[in-house]
Every structure is written in structure tokens, then in C-alpha cells.
Design a protein around this motif. Sequence first.
Motif, PDB file in Angstrom:
ATOM      1  N   THR A  58      -3.845  -8.144   4.481  1.00  0.00           N
ATOM      2  CA  THR A  58      -3.000  -8.556   4.741  1.00  0.00           C
ATOM      3  C   THR A  58      -1.336  -8.408   5.096  1.00  0.00           C
ATOM      4  OG1 THR A  58      -2.587  -7.550   2.351  1.00  0.00           O
ATOM      5  CG2 THR A  58      -3.738  -9.665   2.363  1.00  0.00           C
ATOM      6  N   PRO A  59      -0.524  -9.227   5.332  1.00  0.00           N
ATOM      7  CA  PRO A  59       1.046  -8.825   5.852  1.00  0.00           C
ATOM      8  C   PRO A  59       1.052  -7.463   5.385  1.00  0.00           C
ATOM      9  CG  PRO A  59       0.742 -11.032   6.077  1.00  0.00           C
ATOM     10  CD  PRO A  59      -0.319 -10.908   4.949  1.00  0.00           C
ATOM     11  N   VAL A  88      -2.846 -12.314   9.151  1.00  0.00           N
ATOM     12  CA  VAL A  88      -3.691 -11.542   8.714  1.00  0.00           C
ATOM     13  C   VAL A  88      -4.763 -10.841   9.657  1.00  0.00           C
ATOM     14  CG1 VAL A  88      -3.856 -12.429   6.331  1.00  0.00           C
ATOM     15  CG2 VAL A  88      -5.718 -13.031   7.322  1.00  0.00           C
ATOM     16  N   LEU A  89      -4.784  -9.588   9.504  1.00  0.00           N
ATOM     17  CA  LEU A  89      -5.285  -8.936  10.722  1.00  0.00           C
ATOM     18  C   LEU A  89      -7.578  -9.151  10.055  1.00  0.00           C
ATOM     19  CD1 LEU A  89      -6.778  -6.772  12.921  1.00  0.00           C
ATOM     20  CD2 LEU A  89      -6.417  -4.353  10.707  1.00  0.00           C
ATOM     21  N   GLN A 105      -4.293 -16.504  11.453  1.00  0.00           N
ATOM     22  CA  GLN A 105      -2.922 -17.267  10.936  1.00  0.00           C
ATOM     23  C   GLN A 105      -2.674 -17.885   9.622  1.00  0.00           C
ATOM     24  OE1 GLN A 105       0.020 -17.278  13.130  1.00  0.00           O
ATOM     25  NE2 GLN A 105      -0.572 -16.065  14.763  1.00  0.00           N
ATOM     26  N   ARG A 106      -1.863 -17.587   8.993  1.00  0.00           N
ATOM     27  CA  ARG A 106      -1.940 -18.585   7.547  1.00  0.00           C
ATOM     28  C   ARG A 106      -3.046 -18.229   7.434  1.00  0.00           C
ATOM     29  NH1 ARG A 106       3.499 -19.660   7.562  1.00  0.00           N
ATOM     30  NH2 ARG A 106       4.135 -20.157   9.365  1.00  0.00           N
ATOM     31  N   VAL A 107      -3.006 -17.511   6.057  1.00  0.00           N
ATOM     32  CA  VAL A 107      -4.113 -17.506   5.213  1.00  0.00           C
ATOM     33  C   VAL A 107      -3.651 -17.543   3.440  1.00  0.00           C
ATOM     34  CG1 VAL A 107      -6.155 -15.970   4.201  1.00  0.00           C
ATOM     35  CG2 VAL A 107      -5.794 -16.673   6.610  1.00  0.00           C
ATOM     36  N   SER A 108      -4.712 -18.289   2.738  1.00  0.00           N
ATOM     37  CA  SER A 108      -4.125 -17.945   1.205  1.00  0.00           C
ATOM     38  C   SER A 108      -4.325 -17.568   0.705  1.00  0.00           C
ATOM     39  CB  SER A 108      -3.051 -20.257   1.107  1.00  0.00           C
ATOM     40  OG  SER A 108      -4.384 -20.979   1.024  1.00  0.00           O
ATOM     41  N   GLY A 109      -4.468 -17.396  -0.684  1.00  0.00           N
ATOM     42  CA  GLY A 109      -5.492 -16.812  -1.398  1.00  0.00           C
ATOM     43  C   GLY A 109      -6.145 -15.738  -1.908  1.00  0.00           C
ATOM     44  N   ILE A 110      -4.946 -14.267  -0.618  1.00  0.00           N
ATOM     45  CA  ILE A 110      -5.668 -13.315  -0.288  1.00  0.00           C
ATOM     46  C   ILE A 110      -4.457 -12.549  -0.696  1.00  0.00           C
ATOM     47  CG2 ILE A 110      -6.319 -11.563   0.649  1.00  0.00           C
ATOM     48  CD1 ILE A 110      -8.722 -13.479   0.596  1.00  0.00           C
ATOM     49  N   PRO A 111      -4.333 -11.650  -2.349  1.00  0.00           N
ATOM     50  CA  PRO A 111      -2.609 -11.145  -2.467  1.00  0.00           C
ATOM     51  C   PRO A 111      -3.006  -9.933  -2.197  1.00  0.00           C
ATOM     52  CG  PRO A 111      -4.650 -11.316  -4.793  1.00  0.00           C
ATOM     53  CD  PRO A 111      -5.072 -11.708  -3.407  1.00  0.00           C
ATOM     54  N   HIS A 112      -4.083  -9.365  -1.534  1.00  0.00           N
ATOM     55  CA  HIS A 112      -4.200  -8.176  -1.602  1.00  0.00           C
ATOM     56  C   HIS A 112      -5.005  -7.951   0.243  1.00  0.00           C
ATOM     57  CE1 HIS A 112      -7.429  -6.538  -3.869  1.00  0.00           C
ATOM     58  NE2 HIS A 112      -6.604  -7.894  -4.649  1.00  0.00           N
ATOM     59  N   THR A 113      -5.115  -6.336   0.744  1.00  0.00           N
ATOM     60  CA  THR A 113      -6.244  -6.377   1.316  1.00  0.00           C
ATOM     61  C   THR A 113      -7.528  -6.135   0.163  1.00  0.00           C
ATOM     62  OG1 THR A 113      -4.696  -5.557   3.169  1.00  0.00           O
ATOM     63  CG2 THR A 113      -7.378  -4.263   3.346  1.00  0.00           C
ATOM     64  N   THR A 114      -8.372  -6.868   1.994  1.00  0.00           N
ATOM     65  CA  THR A 114      -9.799  -6.919   0.740  1.00  0.00           C
ATOM     66  C   THR A 114     -11.417  -7.463   1.761  1.00  0.00           C
ATOM     67  OG1 THR A 114      -8.882  -8.926  -0.808  1.00  0.00           O
ATOM     68  CG2 THR A 114     -11.398  -8.667  -0.729  1.00  0.00           C
TER      69      THR A 114
END
Length: 131
Positions: A58-59, A88-89, A105-114
Motif C-alpha cells: 500500500t502507499p 499500489v506496488l 492504480q486505484r485498488v480498494s479494500g487493502i488497508p495494509h500491505t498484504t
Amino acid sequence: MKRDWLTIVLLGLIVAAAYDVYKLKEDKRSAALLAAASGRVAIAEVVPGEWDAVVVVTPYTSEQEMRAVGIPATRLRDTSITYLDDRVLLAFFEGDTFTKYSYMQRVSGIPHTTRFTREEAVLHKNNPSQK
């Protein structure tokens, strides 16, 4: 004197070749395929190649945090994820080996690096124009 210059040039070529082997370039082909996808994206259907896990970074994730999840940040040529918030990477692994990376670009639903397995890697791209 001529021999010294030849040695310096050869050493320079060796260092440049080693740098190219060590540093991974962004997988532009996968990045383009990911950019063309919309909505729900099953990464295994979009990103070709041999990989069995992906870490979604995540950013604003620091290089230290990336190393903690197995990403050797020194191998990335582009570490702008630590400064940007619009993408996101995606770091791809085969076993424990870091093989390639792309940005999405623009990914939702990932609150932290997973970390996701190949089968679990389904992401949802936001589309700001549909708000």
C-alpha cells in the motif's frame, strides 16, 4: 597507461552488468495489462509468468516495512510507493524468490500491505469517473 584505462573500462562494464542483474526493472507488460483491466481483477488471469504469491504494498510503505514482508527494496529500481498514494506496488514471488514487480492504480479494500497466494489474488480497482 593504456592498460590502466582498459582495466577501468572493463571494471565499469562489469559493474553495469551486475547492476542490471541485481536491480529488477518494473514489469511494464504486466503493468499495461493491469491498467487495461477494470473492476474486479483476478491477478493470475492478467499477469503472466511463474509466480505463486504476490505482496500488495500500500502507499507510503517504507523500505524497512517492505523488507519485513520479504521484499528486498534495494532490488527495486522504482521505490516511489513510499511517496505516492495513487497506486499500489505488486511484488511477485516464486517461493521465497522475488521475481518481478508492477504498479497498479486505484485498488480498494487493502488497508495494509498484504501477501496473497496466486489463487487468492483478486483486487478491486476503483474507477473515479464512475462516482
